[in-house]
Design a protein around this motif. Sequence first.
Motif, mmCIF file in Angstrom:
data_model
loop_
_atom_site.group_PDB
_atom_site.id
_atom_site.type_symbol
_atom_site.label_atom_id
_atom_site.label_comp_id
_atom_site.label_asym_id
_atom_site.label_seq_id
_atom_site.Cartn_x
_atom_site.Cartn_y
_atom_site.Cartn_z
ATOM 1 N N GLU A 31 0.831 -1.206 0.000
ATOM 2 C CA GLU A 31 0.000 0.000 0.000
ATOM 3 C C GLU A 31 0.871 1.265 0.000
ATOM 4 O O GLU A 31 0.620 2.208 -0.760
ATOM 5 N N ALA B 144 1.232 3.850 -3.268
ATOM 6 C CA ALA B 144 0.919 5.282 -3.200
ATOM 7 C C ALA B 144 2.118 6.109 -3.638
ATOM 8 O O ALA B 144 1.989 7.037 -4.446
ATOM 9 N N LEU C 16 1.951 8.338 -7.043
ATOM 10 C CA LEU C 16 1.916 9.786 -6.795
ATOM 11 C C LEU C 16 3.164 10.472 -7.349
ATOM 12 O O LEU C 16 3.089 11.604 -7.831
ATOM 13 N N SER D 81 -2.990 14.648 -7.849
ATOM 14 C CA SER D 81 -3.393 15.463 -6.699
ATOM 15 C C SER D 81 -4.222 16.678 -7.123
ATOM 16 O O SER D 81 -4.872 17.305 -6.283
ATOM 17 N N MET E 147 -7.051 1.254 -3.836
ATOM 18 C CA MET E 147 -5.883 2.094 -3.508
ATOM 19 C C MET E 147 -5.712 3.200 -4.541
ATOM 20 O O MET E 147 -5.374 4.333 -4.203
ATOM 21 N N ARG F 271 -8.060 6.256 -4.152
ATOM 22 C CA ARG F 271 -7.794 7.153 -3.014
ATOM 23 C C ARG F 271 -6.706 8.190 -3.313
ATOM 24 O O ARG F 271 -6.507 9.127 -2.539
ATOM 25 N N LEU F 272 -5.968 8.038 -4.395
ATOM 26 C CA LEU F 272 -4.779 8.866 -4.600
ATOM 27 C C LEU F 272 -5.036 10.370 -4.741
ATOM 28 O O LEU F 272 -4.195 11.169 -4.323
ATOM 29 N N THR G 289 -4.612 11.531 -1.308
ATOM 30 C CA THR G 289 -3.496 10.976 -0.533
ATOM 31 C C THR G 289 -2.296 11.915 -0.626
ATOM 32 O O THR G 289 -1.855 12.233 -1.734
#
Length: 281
Positions: free
Chosen positions: A194, A198, A202, A209, A250, A253-254, A257
């Motif tokens: 996880e 991320a 990212l 974002s 996962m 959710r970025l 995050t």
Amino acid sequence: MSAMTSAPFLPVRHRPIEIAPETFVIQATVGEGVAPQAIHMNSMVIRGAEPVVVDTGCPIHREQYLDDLFGLVEPDDVRWVFISHDDPDHHGNLEAVMDACPNATLLASWFLCERLGAEGCSVPPTRWRWLGDGDTLDAGDRTFQLVRPPLYDSPTTRGLFDPVTGVYWASDCYATPVEQGTAFVSELDPAAWEAGFAAFNLWNSPWVSLTDAEAFGVQCRRVEQLRPAAIASTHGPTIEVSQVQRAFDMLRRLPVTPPPPQPDQATLDQIVAAMSTVPGG
Ligand SMILES: [Fe+2]
Ligand SMILES: [Fe+2]
């Protein structure tokens, strides 16, 4: 001469792995054994009625890559060479493959050929086919779908979905760093997967974002609705069917995050200091 320059770095050898019938991930890594984390530099080959080479690996792995590829498929049998986008870790051995495979056609796009041309790519237009996001390819016994992954670092990126096996090639997306070469994500510690997932996604696509989570979810759904049986990517272990939903969750959710910090100058200072303490350095 330092110990680092007198002992050339040899990539750790990983063998191809069959992730679905006649579908092989050709594995390679960088950083393994010399950095805290390694990054996969994988590619794939599908041995259908019309064999498809899926991305072509890095130049630094050329010898190993060509050995692995042509251990799986005869050069004369390769019909298609799919390049997901114009980064050198994806087209790094394109010309070597096209030179070795006289019956192969390069699956690219106008923009991809423009960008490869600027790097001096010598594959002639008579061997190109242009296919973009949303297009399909009839390869005899299956019709591939080109679907852009939700995250990418080049505007030319398209993923490749094989409806016969359910394997989706995600290019740079859904990837994660590893401590050592790893074939499947179920072999990873779930928390490490996880965190690595991320960080990789990212850092490679920081623009996520900026996106609205709901709008990003619409792009995620394009891959989710394919119901892939496996997700293979260049820079991570293959995500088996039992782990696919977790990867989808996962990824979604970025947008909210926070990106973890990258190694900074203080880290580089430590690396350089460690080098100067190497005997003979
Ligand atoms: Fe890339
Ligand atoms: Fe990449």
